[in-house]
Scaffold this motif. Sequence first.
Motif, short mmCIF file in Angstrom:
data_model
loop_
_atom_site.label_atom_id
_atom_site.label_comp_id
_atom_site.label_asym_id
_atom_site.label_seq_id
_atom_site.Cartn_x
_atom_site.Cartn_y
_atom_site.Cartn_z
N LYS A 45 0.53 -1.12 -0.33
CA LYS A 45 0.09 0.65 -0.17
C LYS A 45 0.80 1.51 -0.10
O LYS A 45 1.42 1.47 0.17
N PRO A 46 0.58 2.58 -0.72
CA PRO A 46 1.08 3.69 -0.91
C PRO A 46 0.99 4.19 0.99
O PRO A 46 0.32 3.67 1.70
N LEU A 77 0.83 6.95 4.22
CA LEU A 77 0.15 8.07 4.24
C LEU A 77 0.93 8.94 5.50
O LEU A 77 1.11 8.16 5.96
N SER A 137 5.59 12.40 -3.42
CA SER A 137 4.10 12.38 -2.55
C SER A 137 2.31 13.20 -3.53
O SER A 137 2.90 14.47 -3.97
N LYS A 144 -3.44 5.77 -5.92
CA LYS A 144 -2.34 5.04 -5.85
C LYS A 144 -1.04 5.72 -5.39
O LYS A 144 -0.38 4.60 -5.39
N ASN A 186 1.60 7.71 -2.53
CA ASN A 186 1.97 8.33 -1.14
C ASN A 186 1.37 9.67 -1.16
O ASN A 186 1.10 10.28 -1.96
N HIS A 204 -6.74 2.18 2.42
CA HIS A 204 -5.69 2.29 1.06
C HIS A 204 -4.27 2.82 1.25
O HIS A 204 -4.16 2.32 0.39
N PHE A 205 -3.96 3.05 2.26
CA PHE A 205 -3.34 3.22 2.86
C PHE A 205 -2.23 2.47 3.56
O PHE A 205 -2.74 1.82 5.02
#
Length: 239
Positions: A3-4, A6, A23, A140, A142, A172-173
């Motif tokens: 996952k990216p 955050l 990012s 998708k 950072n 999702h992160f």
Amino acid sequence: MQKPVLHTLLSPRLLDLYDVDNSIVVIIDVFRATSTIATALYNGAEKVVPVAGVEDCIATGKKLNAITAGERDGKIIPGLQHGNSPAEYPREFIEGKTLVLTTTNGTKLLHMALDKNASEVITGSFPNLSAVCEHLIASKKNVILGCSAWKDRFNLEDTLFAGAVISRVKEHFAIHCDSSLMAEDMYNLHRHDMYGFIRKLTHWHRLSAFGLEKDLEYCVTPDVANVLSLYKDGALVVA
């Protein structure tokens, strides 16, 4: 698939600690710059040109035959035509026009992110919450949720918006960031009484003295100007 990542940036002073060039940076200035940007674009502005200084604002406005706007400490700057209130930019006024905007905090952080080669810069506030969240999930990449703060000092309203974003996108992160955890907890504590809670904030007391209560309530109302505001070729446009 990995996952990216955050992160939440609580003050522009902390930007050097983050991997900006890899990012998406979300510029957050809830009271009121990024709320105003979303509103102007939602109501048909061709673009919003963010500039750091007042002289830049005046000169760019003349060059582009644009509306100039800005505030310092909540007040319209002498020499500029308009202030930083979303209510000043209804469709019948702003549609098809260019707005050149300078503000105390938000435009400063935006230019800092650009100088550090952010892969993409967007602006976010409650009026365009869903558009921001949908874009971050789809990209998708950072993410840095960048709180503009108040003259580099922590503020709660920007942090609450970061928390609202996190509450929607966190599946999702990868989030291993105490400022993000704090932001989400703060938002969840107060999400059902935002109008009541913002009356405690220092920025509420600063701006409500100018009769801006309705402005500030609008700025924490989700999706009333739900467009994605993307920085591209020197201006913020609807993506």
